[in-house]
Design a protein around this motif. Sequence first.
Motif: not given
Length: 107
Positions: A35-41, A101-106
Motif C-alpha cells: 500500500i503505497l503512500h504518494v505525497s508532495i514535498d 495501472t502497474m498493479g499497486y494499491r495507492v
Amino acid sequence: MDWKDLLASKVEDGTLSREEFVPQQEPSAGKAADILHVSIDRKGRKGKTATLIEGFTCSEEEVQEVAAALKTRLGTGGSSRGSEILIQGDALEKVKRLLVTMGYRVK
C-alpha cells in the motif's frame, strides 16, 4: 500406513492429482501486499516541488525498476533509495494513476 503414504498411493493410482494435496505457497510480498503512500514535498529542496512514493516492501532492484518506468512515462527526473521513490515536480495524480495501472494499491 500413514496419511502421506495413502496420498502417494492415490496419486500413483490416478485417483488424485499431485496439485490437489500439495499445499500452495503463500504469495510473496510485492505488488498485492504494497500500500503505497504518494505525497508532495517541498522541504529541504529550496522551494522546489517533489512527489514522494513510500511504502514499498519489495527488493531495492524492483523499486529501481518502478522508478525508471515512472520517470520514463512522466518524462521527468527522480531517484530511488531503499523503499522510497522521488519524482521531480508535482505529478501526484499522474503517479497515482500509473501505479494503479502497474498493479499497486495507492493511498
